[in-house]
Design an enzyme around this catalytic site. Structure first.
Site, PDB file in Angstrom:
ATOM      1  N   ALA A 261       0.850  -1.181   0.000  1.00  8.32           N
ATOM      2  CA  ALA A 261       0.000   0.000   0.000  1.00  8.32           C
ATOM      3  C   ALA A 261       0.884   1.229   0.000  1.00  8.32           C
ATOM      4  CB  ALA A 261      -0.894   0.019   1.238  1.00  8.32           C
ATOM      5  N   GLU A 297      -0.335   2.555   7.077  1.00  5.59           N
ATOM      6  CA  GLU A 297      -0.442   3.710   6.159  1.00  5.59           C
ATOM      7  C   GLU A 297      -1.046   4.903   6.879  1.00  5.59           C
ATOM      8  OE1 GLU A 297       1.332   3.131   3.734  1.00  5.59           O
ATOM      9  OE2 GLU A 297       1.257   0.951   3.801  1.00  5.59           O
ATOM     10  N   HIS A 300       1.520   6.641   9.002  1.00  7.17           N
ATOM     11  CA  HIS A 300       2.462   7.444   8.213  1.00  7.17           C
ATOM     12  C   HIS A 300       2.032   8.906   8.119  1.00  7.17           C
ATOM     13  CE1 HIS A 300       5.711   5.096   6.620  1.00  7.17           C
ATOM     14  NE2 HIS A 300       4.975   4.250   5.926  1.00  7.17           N
TER      15      HIS A 300
HETATM   16  N1  B3K Z   1       5.936   3.708   1.571  1.00  6.87           N
HETATM   17  C1  B3K Z   1       5.354   2.618   0.813  1.00  6.87           C
HETATM   18  C2  B3K Z   1       6.347   1.789   0.111  1.00  6.87           C
HETATM   19  C3  B3K Z   1       6.845   2.358  -1.156  1.00  6.87           C
HETATM   20  C4  B3K Z   1       7.705   1.368  -1.890  1.00  6.87           C
HETATM   21  C5  B3K Z   1       8.327   1.954  -3.091  1.00  6.87           C
HETATM   22  N2  B3K Z   1       9.013   0.959  -3.893  1.00  6.87           N
HETATM   23  C6  B3K Z   1       4.508   1.751   1.668  1.00  6.87           C
HETATM   24  C7  B3K Z   1       4.786   1.759   3.110  1.00  6.87           C
HETATM   25  O1  B3K Z   1       5.835   1.454   3.579  1.00  6.87           O
HETATM   26  O2  B3K Z   1       3.897   2.139   3.830  1.00  6.87           O
HETATM   27 ZN    ZN Z   2       5.577   2.367   5.417  1.00  3.43          ZN
END
Ligand code: B3K
Ligand code: ZN
Length: 868
Positions: A261, A297, A300
């Site tokens: 995701a 997510e 984040h």
């Molecule tokens: N930040 C994204 C991952 C992105 C990967 C790019 N190849 C998902 C996560 O860690 O939440």
């Molecule tokens: Zn992440």
């Protein structure tokens, strides 16, 4: 390949020459020719008047400065050089892109019938020329234009501020995101969906509209994601005092996605695997996975979006921390012990394996060719362990103070790992100077402990030695600051208070030197030590435990994780000794006392079923392989199989009784119900190896009212190679062939089929109507599981597994290098196998290396492996 790809180094970080404060994007969406107009407000930061923008695979249509055509530019291989810019200006760039031809699934692409984007790490440069780096933070306004009937929903980050119609049945929607963000957090989605809506009121009273977009017809699979989202929002307020900062939070589920995701601001794009679930289509593990990824997510939004990374070497700043937060979320909502066990399995399995591979790197890498190669278990899971160690050292209160200070200092900016550690240090007053080495040193430390009891002096001495073996990326290693959590027990199970120099001491010892002795006083009898409790540091522990000490700890340890770990150490002892037996042509033997210890666990009425299920699960082939310098694939498989068989034979009655007692008539996803199903299905996996196996497995498959039990039956039939396997597999495929996501479970069983003709079947299965090598989930399920989790067949001496891997990787190198690069990992460790196998694998790697269109992703891994 055209040019040798160059690595970027962490030490070379430079501030950008310019920044972009605002950007207005307009997307005129068409399947094969989408026009992107980007109007950026550019500010020069130093003396440099030339602006170098990143861009890949773009057709440049126009460049304007302050509204007038600009000619002072050069199109480069992977960018655009614009010269003689005024110190502040409005820069317009028009590019043309082809979303339909985008099979790499990076930038703007079509997933099924919908448009979607994936920009992290460096995908935005496939949309427009831009300063595609995380330390350039701009406010985005995005207008999306598309055919109204085909794409009724037009989504982007932030708040919807305007909409309208244009000609030919096309419509447009304008979005504005008030929070400055780097380009990797940009997102756009256009499509036709069913929407599950809800609302959340934050602790300060803000009403947030929650919307989950799923493919038409899937509304009955969106509930759990919504419940998980609300739980996550609430949890982050309660535990971290962090609340959401926009009026809308959207999640879109798409079928074609390279990873799990993506946390785009206000508009998460999810692999449908981590959204869609109902009891007929998803297992308990899927439900828990959704809870964890939805949480991840969402978390984040603060750890990643509000405070982002200065450069990609700092990735663990957001990922390690956010994994720590999602692990805590799952542990607070469910079983802390079971969560810890599963997280530790990932460290001891794939993470330790990565440390021992040609791709070894610290959680903050020093050099990178392809950033997408560094979204690793090291950066994520070991990164989380490093945060967890700080949490152990500071305690919850000190850690939360550190978090507050971190946000006070860095909210709205792009920060570094060093910034995080400094905040923790300054807020708590705890010295983390030596601790910082965890960020720069790669590899797995081995902590060897020896003990000495002096009956006369009543002292007990523990000598702790730490060694980190050189890794491919780094030869010199230094002693680390290791929080080492211990407890000492008397024979009757009483806990001994730890005293040094006449004073009580904390149970977490600060191990800082290469060799250090801790002497405990007033120890009345020879104690039994419980070491590295809670897996307080990501290290390998070596201590010469006697069997009876381990069986003691399995029962008496006050900490569930330590009980499980004692059971694992006991199993490990006998797996190791039996591998030797088998190598010497002898039979596998498991002492009565070991079997009895596991009988005791199984019959315990004081332990939670979910926990018993974990106690009875053997380490897998990959984890065991990690214990050896040279891996004997077949001996390990033989031993694991035989030990399971012996436990099954000896405990058949107990497994049978537990299996029948734990039957549930109603399906619920309460944690207690999940635990009971887990244990019951572990019992079934053992019973499948007895003469009741056929009947029980078949009956469970036929009568299951939920996917967990269906899958457990199918998986038991597969592992035990029961006669009913074929008919069950056929029945499932007939029922679900229209649904790729549900078929993935079936593809995994084909991929991990232990039968010797598995590969021929896998090749045939690639023609299954639900299979497509274009879809990452399908590919990982069928092909990826064969490479990574079917050791005996993948490593067949004939080399056919390796040749198949070579073919697949060459194809994916052209269509989707990111997926190829994930799949190649098992081949990188070729030096760990016998010479014949080494030669066969090496040949495939050499062939890949010779490709003239070899993508950076594979180039980086293949060259490292061959150099090693
Ligand atoms: N930040 C994204 C991952 C992105 C990967 C790019 N190849 C998902 C996560 O860690 O939440
Ligand atoms: Zn992440």
């Amino acid at each position: 390949m055209a040019q040798t790809p160059q690595a970027k180094h962490r030490k070379d970080y430079k501030q950008p020459s310019h920044t972009i404060t605002d950007i207005e994007l307009t997307f005129d969406l068409h399947d094969t020719a989408t026009t992107v107009t980007a109007v950026s407000y550019v500010k020069q930061l130093g003396n440099e008047t030339t602006l170098n923008l990143d861009g890949e695979g773009l057709k440049l249509e126009a460049v304007k400065v302050d509204g007038a055509d600009w000619h002072e530019y050069t199109e480069l291989d992977a960018g655009l050089e614009i010269r003689d810019l005024p110190a502040e200006c409005e820069l317009t760039i028009v590019t043309l892109i082809n979303p339909e031809a985008n099979t790499a699934l990076e930038g703007l692409y079509k997933s099924g019938g919908a448009f979607c984007t994936q920009c992290e790490a460096e995908g935005f440069r496939r949309i427009t020329y831009y300063l595609d780096r995380p330390d350039v933070l701009a406010k985005y306004t995005t207008t999306v234009i598309a055919d109204k009937q085909q794409y009724p929903f037009l989504l982007s980050n932030g708040n919807r501020i305007e909409e309208g119609m244009t000609d030919n049945g096309r419509h447009w929607v304008k979005w504005q995101d008030p929070h400055p963000k780097p380009s990797y957090l940009f997102a756009l989605v256009a499509g036709d969906f069913d929407v599950r809506r809800d609302e959340y009121q934050t602790q300060s009273g803000r009403k947030v509209a929650l919307e989950i977009f799923v493919d038409k017809g899937n509304l009955d699979r969106a509930n759990h994601a919504m419940v998980s989202l609300i739980n996550a929002m609430k949890w982050d307020e309660e535990r971290f005092d962090l609340e959401y900062d926009l009026d809308i939070y959207m999640v879109v589920a798409v079928d074609f996605f390279n990873m799990g995701a993506m946390e785009n601001k206000g508009l998460n794009v999810f692999n449908s695997k981590y959204v869609l679930a109902n009891n007929q289509t998803a297992t308990d593990t899927d439900y828990l996975g959704i809870e964890s990824v939805i949480g991840h997510e969402y978390f984040h939004n603060w750890t990643g979006n509000r405070v982002t990374c200065r450069d990609w070497f700092q990735l663990s700043l957001k990922e390690g921390l956010t994994v720590f937060r999602d692990q805590e979320f799952s542990s607070d909502l469910g079983s802390r012990a079971v969560n810890r066990i599963n997280n530790v399995r990932i460290i001891r399995g794939p993470q330790f394996a990565e440390d021992a591979s040609p791709m070894s790197h610290p959680i903050r890498p020093e050099q990178v060719i392809e950033m997408n190669n560094f979204y690793t278990v090291t950066v994520y899971e070991k990164g989380s362990e490093v945060i967890r160690m700080m949490h152990t050292l500071l305690g919850e209160e000190g850690f939360q103070k550190g978090m507050k200070l971190y946000f006070e200092r860095h909210d709205g900016t792009a920060a570094t790992c060093e910034d995080f550690v400094s905040a923790m240090e300054d807020a708590s007053g705890i010295d983390l100077k030596q601790f910082r080495l965890w960020y720069s040193q790669s590899g797995t430390p081995t902590v060897t402990v020896s003990s000495d009891y002096d009956a006369q002096a009543k002292t007990y001495a523990l000598t702790v030695e730490q060694v980190t073996e050189p890794t491919q990326d780094q030869k010199e290693k230094q002693p680390l600051h290791i929080p080492f959590d211990i407890e000492l027990y008397e024979k009757d199970g009483k806990v001994i208070e730890l005293q040094c120099n006449g004073k009580p001491v904390h149970h977490v010892l600060d191990v800082k030197e290469a060799k250090q002795t801790f002497v405990f006083e007033n120890v009345a009898e020879q104690p039994i030590p419980s070491l590295l409790r809670e897996f307080s540091a990501p290290v390998k522990l070596v201590y010469d435990y006697q069997d009876d000490e381990l069986t003691f700890l399995m029962v008496h340890s006050r900490n569930e994780f330590a009980r499980w770990d004692a059971g694992q150490m006991l199993l490990a002892k006998y797996i190791r000794s039996n591998v030797e037996q088998v190598q010497n042509g002898k039979a596998v033997e498991l002492p009565e006392a070991v079997i009895d210890a596991f009988r005791g666990v199984l019959l315990s009425d004081e332990l939670e079923p979910a926990f018993i299920a974990e106690m009875l699960s053997l380490p897998n082939h990959n984890e065991v392989s990690g214990w050896y310098k040279t891996v004997d694939v077949d001996a390990i498989a033989t031993v694991l199989k035989a030990i399971k068989q012996q436990l099954a034979d000896n405990l058949a009655d107990e497994f049978g009784a537990t299996y029948h007692t734990l039957k549930q008539t109603e399906y619920t996803i309460e944690h207690a119900a999940i635990g009971k199903r887990a244990l019951r299905n572990v019992c079934l996996s053992y019973l499948a190896l007895t003469d009741q196996g056929e009947a029980l497995v078949k009956a469970q498959y036929d009568s299951a009212n939920n996917m967990t039990d269906t899958m457990a039956a199918m998986s038991a039939a597969n592992s035990a190679q029961l006669a009913c396997r074929a008919s069950i597999m056929e029945d499932y495929s007939n029922k679900w062939k229209h649904d790729g996501l549900v078929m993935d479970k079936w593809f995994i069983l084909q991929g991990t089929n232990p039968a010797s003709d598995a590969l021929a079947n896998i090749k045939a299965t690639m023609n299954h109507e639900a299979f497509s090598l274009k879809n990452p989930n399908r590919t990982r399920s069928l092909v990826g599981s064969f490479f990574a989790n079917n050791a005996v067949n993948f490593h067949a001496k004939s080399g056919e597994g390796y040749r198949f891997a070579g073919e697949i990787l060459r194809e994916l190198n052209s269509s989707n290098p990111q997926v190829a690069s994930r799949l190649i990992d098992p081949l990188l460790k070729f030096r760990r196998y016998d010479e014949e196998r080494q030669a066969l694998i090496k040949k495939e790697l050499e062939t890949l290396k010779g490709l003239d269109n070899l993508a950076n992703d594979l180039y980086e891994k293949v060259t490292k492996a061959l150099e090693g």
